[in-house]
Design an enzyme around this catalytic site. Structure first.
Site, PDB file in Angstrom:
ATOM      1  N   HIS A  66      15.075   0.719   9.804  1.00 53.24           N
ATOM      2  CA  HIS A  66      13.743   0.857  10.404  1.00 53.24           C
ATOM      3  C   HIS A  66      13.865   0.938  11.921  1.00 53.24           C
ATOM      4  O   HIS A  66      14.924   0.655  12.483  1.00 53.24           O
ATOM      5  CB  HIS A  66      12.834  -0.315  10.008  1.00 53.24           C
ATOM      6  CG  HIS A  66      12.348  -0.237   8.592  1.00 53.24           C
ATOM      7  ND1 HIS A  66      13.039  -0.775   7.535  1.00 53.24           N
ATOM      8  CD2 HIS A  66      11.237   0.330   8.053  1.00 53.24           C
ATOM      9  CE1 HIS A  66      12.392  -0.540   6.403  1.00 53.24           C
ATOM     10  NE2 HIS A  66      11.295   0.129   6.686  1.00 53.24           N
ATOM     11  N   ALA A  84     -10.646   2.249  11.183  1.00 55.32           N
ATOM     12  CA  ALA A  84     -10.711   3.713  11.308  1.00 55.32           C
ATOM     13  C   ALA A  84      -9.974   4.287  12.508  1.00 55.32           C
ATOM     14  O   ALA A  84      -9.532   5.429  12.469  1.00 55.32           O
ATOM     15  CB  ALA A  84     -12.181   4.145  11.352  1.00 55.32           C
ATOM     16  N   ALA A 124      -1.574  -3.782  -2.192  1.00 59.15           N
ATOM     17  CA  ALA A 124      -0.144  -3.462  -2.237  1.00 59.15           C
ATOM     18  C   ALA A 124       0.389  -3.343  -0.818  1.00 59.15           C
ATOM     19  O   ALA A 124      -0.251  -2.715   0.036  1.00 59.15           O
ATOM     20  CB  ALA A 124       0.086  -2.153  -2.991  1.00 59.15           C
ATOM     21  N   MET A 180      -3.001   4.169  10.769  1.00 59.06           N
ATOM     22  CA  MET A 180      -3.211   4.496   9.355  1.00 59.06           C
ATOM     23  C   MET A 180      -4.631   5.023   9.132  1.00 59.06           C
ATOM     24  O   MET A 180      -4.829   6.009   8.419  1.00 59.06           O
ATOM     25  CB  MET A 180      -2.979   3.261   8.485  1.00 59.06           C
ATOM     26  CG  MET A 180      -1.528   2.843   8.377  1.00 59.06           C
ATOM     27  SD  MET A 180      -0.524   4.051   7.509  1.00 59.06           S
ATOM     28  CE  MET A 180      -1.177   3.924   5.869  1.00 59.06           C
ATOM     29  N   LYS A 213      10.443  -3.199  14.528  1.00 62.22           N
ATOM     30  CA  LYS A 213      10.148  -3.981  13.318  1.00 62.22           C
ATOM     31  C   LYS A 213      10.667  -5.412  13.480  1.00 62.22           C
ATOM     32  O   LYS A 213      11.834  -5.629  13.802  1.00 62.22           O
ATOM     33  CB  LYS A 213      10.770  -3.315  12.083  1.00 62.22           C
ATOM     34  CG  LYS A 213      10.366  -3.999  10.782  1.00 62.22           C
ATOM     35  CD  LYS A 213      10.745  -3.157   9.576  1.00 62.22           C
ATOM     36  CE  LYS A 213      10.446  -3.868   8.269  1.00 62.22           C
ATOM     37  NZ  LYS A 213       9.016  -4.153   8.088  1.00 62.22           N
ATOM     38  N   ASN A 272       3.075  -1.806  -0.059  1.00 64.07           N
ATOM     39  CA  ASN A 272       3.694  -0.485   0.114  1.00 64.07           C
ATOM     40  C   ASN A 272       3.017   0.465  -0.864  1.00 64.07           C
ATOM     41  O   ASN A 272       3.194   0.348  -2.070  1.00 64.07           O
ATOM     42  CB  ASN A 272       5.199  -0.541  -0.147  1.00 64.07           C
ATOM     43  CG  ASN A 272       5.871   0.765   0.263  1.00 64.07           C
ATOM     44  OD1 ASN A 272       5.346   1.845  -0.005  1.00 64.07           O
ATOM     45  ND2 ASN A 272       7.001   0.686   0.906  1.00 64.07           N
ATOM     46  N   MET A 273       2.242   1.406  -0.345  1.00 59.98           N
ATOM     47  CA  MET A 273       1.479   2.303  -1.218  1.00 59.98           C
ATOM     48  C   MET A 273       2.135   3.668  -1.370  1.00 59.98           C
ATOM     49  O   MET A 273       1.540   4.573  -1.944  1.00 59.98           O
ATOM     50  CB  MET A 273       0.063   2.462  -0.687  1.00 59.98           C
ATOM     51  CG  MET A 273      -0.674   1.152  -0.773  1.00 59.98           C
ATOM     52  SD  MET A 273      -2.421   1.314  -0.804  1.00 59.98           S
ATOM     53  CE  MET A 273      -2.869  -0.398  -0.997  1.00 59.98           C
ATOM     54  N   THR A 293      -1.273  -5.712   5.658  1.00 63.10           N
ATOM     55  CA  THR A 293      -0.202  -6.658   5.335  1.00 63.10           C
ATOM     56  C   THR A 293      -0.343  -7.923   6.185  1.00 63.10           C
ATOM     57  O   THR A 293      -1.186  -7.985   7.083  1.00 63.10           O
ATOM     58  CB  THR A 293       1.191  -6.036   5.575  1.00 63.10           C
ATOM     59  OG1 THR A 293       1.288  -5.692   6.958  1.00 63.10           O
ATOM     60  CG2 THR A 293       1.404  -4.808   4.730  1.00 63.10           C
ATOM     61  N   GLU A 348     -14.742  -0.303  12.403  1.00 62.59           N
ATOM     62  CA  GLU A 348     -13.805  -0.856  13.388  1.00 62.59           C
ATOM     63  C   GLU A 348     -14.324  -2.198  13.865  1.00 62.59           C
ATOM     64  O   GLU A 348     -15.442  -2.594  13.533  1.00 62.59           O
ATOM     65  CB  GLU A 348     -13.677   0.101  14.594  1.00 62.59           C
ATOM     66  CG  GLU A 348     -12.401   0.919  14.603  1.00 62.59           C
ATOM     67  CD  GLU A 348     -11.141   0.052  14.687  1.00 62.59           C
ATOM     68  OE1 GLU A 348     -11.239  -1.109  15.091  1.00 62.59           O
ATOM     69  OE2 GLU A 348     -10.064   0.528  14.313  1.00 62.59           O
ATOM     70  N   ARG A 349     -13.498  -2.889  14.626  1.00 61.51           N
ATOM     71  CA  ARG A 349     -13.952  -4.163  15.188  1.00 61.51           C
ATOM     72  C   ARG A 349     -15.052  -3.890  16.213  1.00 61.51           C
ATOM     73  O   ARG A 349     -15.086  -2.812  16.829  1.00 61.51           O
ATOM     74  CB  ARG A 349     -12.790  -4.922  15.822  1.00 61.51           C
ATOM     75  CG  ARG A 349     -12.182  -4.244  17.014  1.00 61.51           C
ATOM     76  CD  ARG A 349     -11.105  -5.091  17.671  1.00 61.51           C
ATOM     77  NE  ARG A 349     -10.336  -4.284  18.610  1.00 61.51           N
ATOM     78  CZ  ARG A 349     -10.743  -3.945  19.824  1.00 61.51           C
ATOM     79  NH1 ARG A 349     -11.920  -4.341  20.266  1.00 61.51           N
ATOM     80  NH2 ARG A 349      -9.972  -3.199  20.605  1.00 61.51           N
TER      81      ARG A 349
HETATM   82  P1  NAD Z   1      -3.091  -0.354  13.856  1.00 64.06           P
HETATM   83  O1  NAD Z   1      -2.953  -1.545  14.736  1.00 64.06           O
HETATM   84  O2  NAD Z   1      -2.783   0.987  14.423  1.00 64.06           O
HETATM   85  O3  NAD Z   1      -4.587  -0.296  13.272  1.00 64.06           O
HETATM   86  C1  NAD Z   1      -5.329  -1.416  12.873  1.00 64.06           C
HETATM   87  C2  NAD Z   1      -6.776  -1.114  13.201  1.00 64.06           C
HETATM   88  O4  NAD Z   1      -7.606  -2.143  12.653  1.00 64.06           O
HETATM   89  C3  NAD Z   1      -7.047  -1.085  14.726  1.00 64.06           C
HETATM   90  O5  NAD Z   1      -7.688   0.119  15.083  1.00 64.06           O
HETATM   91  C4  NAD Z   1      -7.932  -2.303  14.931  1.00 64.06           C
HETATM   92  O6  NAD Z   1      -8.851  -2.137  16.005  1.00 64.06           O
HETATM   93  C5  NAD Z   1      -8.643  -2.356  13.587  1.00 64.06           C
HETATM   94  N1  NAD Z   1      -9.364  -3.623  13.398  1.00 64.06           N
HETATM   95  C6  NAD Z   1      -9.104  -4.832  13.945  1.00 64.06           C
HETATM   96  N2  NAD Z   1     -10.036  -5.724  13.571  1.00 64.06           N
HETATM   97  C7  NAD Z   1     -10.903  -5.065  12.779  1.00 64.06           C
HETATM   98  C8  NAD Z   1     -12.106  -5.440  12.101  1.00 64.06           C
HETATM   99  N3  NAD Z   1     -12.583  -6.694  12.189  1.00 64.06           N
HETATM  100  N4  NAD Z   1     -12.759  -4.505  11.377  1.00 64.06           N
HETATM  101  C9  NAD Z   1     -12.280  -3.247  11.299  1.00 64.06           C
HETATM  102  N5  NAD Z   1     -11.168  -2.829  11.928  1.00 64.06           N
HETATM  103  C10 NAD Z   1     -10.484  -3.730  12.657  1.00 64.06           C
HETATM  104  O7  NAD Z   1      -2.189  -0.654  12.595  1.00 64.06           O
HETATM  105  P2  NAD Z   1      -1.692   0.365  11.468  1.00 64.06           P
HETATM  106  O8  NAD Z   1      -0.317   0.816  11.798  1.00 64.06           O
HETATM  107  O9  NAD Z   1      -2.761   1.379  11.199  1.00 64.06           O
HETATM  108  O10 NAD Z   1      -1.571  -0.606  10.211  1.00 64.06           O
HETATM  109  C11 NAD Z   1      -2.702  -1.303   9.722  1.00 64.06           C
HETATM  110  C12 NAD Z   1      -2.269  -2.253   8.620  1.00 64.06           C
HETATM  111  O11 NAD Z   1      -1.756  -1.522   7.522  1.00 64.06           O
HETATM  112  C13 NAD Z   1      -1.152  -3.214   9.034  1.00 64.06           C
HETATM  113  O12 NAD Z   1      -1.390  -4.463   8.413  1.00 64.06           O
HETATM  114  C14 NAD Z   1       0.098  -2.565   8.464  1.00 64.06           C
HETATM  115  O13 NAD Z   1       1.149  -3.462   8.239  1.00 64.06           O
HETATM  116  C15 NAD Z   1      -0.474  -2.044   7.170  1.00 64.06           C
HETATM  117  N6  NAD Z   1       0.299  -0.976   6.506  1.00 64.06           N
HETATM  118  C16 NAD Z   1       0.367  -1.048   5.144  1.00 64.06           C
HETATM  119  C17 NAD Z   1       0.997  -0.040   4.429  1.00 64.06           C
HETATM  120  C18 NAD Z   1       0.982  -0.087   2.929  1.00 64.06           C
HETATM  121  O14 NAD Z   1       1.556   0.795   2.276  1.00 64.06           O
HETATM  122  N7  NAD Z   1       0.312  -1.063   2.342  1.00 64.06           N
HETATM  123  C19 NAD Z   1       1.595   1.035   5.102  1.00 64.06           C
HETATM  124  C20 NAD Z   1       1.496   1.076   6.490  1.00 64.06           C
HETATM  125  C21 NAD Z   1       0.839   0.065   7.198  1.00 64.06           C
END
Ligand code: NAD
Length: 267
Positions: free
Chosen positions: A153, A10, A120, A14, A157, A122-123, A98, A35-36
């Site tokens: 990018h 949260a 997915a 994202m 990246k 990429n959503m 991912t 969250e963690r």
């Molecule tokens: P981010 O690092 O900003 O956020 C990740 C969050 O997860 C952090 O706040 C972290 O504290 C939290 N977290 C860690 N351990 C946890 C746990 N045990 N329980 C709950 N929360 C926990 O990263 P982001 O940019 O928000 O991206 C998150 C993920 O989404 C990445 O894997 C990224 O590659 C992926 N992503 C996927 C898409 C898609 O379309 N599928 C698009 C963008 C990003």
């Protein structure tokens, strides 16, 4: 009645946008913002943290006892807890995280026997539409069109080419009966770099803070057709994930895809 939603991760980039746009949409009741353990945002109202209104749901590592759907954009380390919780409590799961390992992806498949699930990498709605039409365009244009994929990018990246560029290439290769991935040519340099027939050129630009650009270039003698996707910010992924969550609620257990969500199966 709106579906009850948990946002996992949260406080992340994202997660906060998912909370903000879920509130803005008025189509979800957010019942959990997980969250963690020990995260500095623990206890903060998730809506306020997301820059929206207070929703009386604190960021916490404790998950609510029930919900209709979870959207997870966290980290692979969170995977076991996320999947176990959803499977045990029969909560539908939109899994956007991912970097999952092969064994984690296998566990996703197993869990889809118990709950409805979409995974997915990429959503984005636009990118998924592009995935579905790019092969069709390749086969309509035919073998005389050279295909080059250019993706751009930000400088941070790590991987190249992007996962989306590889999916585009894979779909084009399938449509043109090219051997994937051996048909890919990554960049070109040197004195013997002449383009070979039946290859797909892959080019990765890394610069500044570019969110994500993908161009699929089809070019023959006399004309060029280019399919382009441009991500302005992360909200395109967020909107796709929210759309997937709404679609998934009430479905039978199973593994679904963005193709199902968007009704793209006809291409
Ligand atoms: P981010 O690092 O900003 O956020 C990740 C969050 O997860 C952090 O706040 C972290 O504290 C939290 N977290 C860690 N351990 C946890 C746990 N045990 N329980 C709950 N929360 C926990 O990263 P982001 O940019 O928000 O991206 C998150 C993920 O989404 C990445 O894997 C990224 O590659 C992926 N992503 C996927 C898409 C898609 O379309 N599928 C698009 C963008 C990003």
């Amino acid at each position: 009645m709106n579906p009850e939603l948990i946002v996992n991760g949260a406080s992340g980039r994202m997660g906060r946008r998912i909370i903000a746009l879920a509130i803005e949409s008025g189509k979800f009741d957010i019942v959990g913002a997980s969250e963690r353990a020990g995260h500095p945002d623990s206890g903060t109202d998730a809506g306020v943290l997301a820059g929206s209104k207070a929703i009386n749901v604190p960021v916490s590592d404790v998950l609510p006892s029930t919900a209709d759907v979870m959207i997870d954009f966290s980290l692979p380390e969170a995977f076991d807890k996320t999947l176990n919780y959803c499977a045990e409590n029969k909560v539908a799961l939109v899994l956007g995280t991912t970097g999952l390992s092969e064994s984690q992806l296998n566990r996703v498949k197993q869990a889809s026997e118990l709950i409805p699930l979409i995974q997915a990498t990429n959503m984005s709605v636009g990118m998924n539409v592009l995935f579905s039409i790019v092969g069709k365009v390749a086969s309509l244009l035919g073998p005389d069109y050279d295909i080059e994929i250019v993706e751009q990018h930000h400088r941070f990246k790590k991987d190249a080419p992007s996962g989306s560029a590889l999916t585009l290439a894979k779909n084009v290769a399938a449509a043109r009966n090219l051997p994937y991935p051996s048909c890919l040519v990554n960049g070109r340099s040197g004195k013997e770099a002449l383009r070979q027939a039946d290859t797909i050129g892959m080019h990765a630009v890394r610069a500044g803070d570019i969110t994500g650009e993908h161009d699929v270039i089809f070019s023959t003698l006399g004309e060029t057709v280019t399919l382009s996707h441009s991500a302005h910010n992360r909200d395109n992924f967020v909107r796709g994930a929210l759309r997937a969550a709404l679609w998934l609620v009430g479905k039978n257990p199973g593994m679904y895809s963005m193709t199902n969500v968007l009704g793209l199966g006809c291409f």
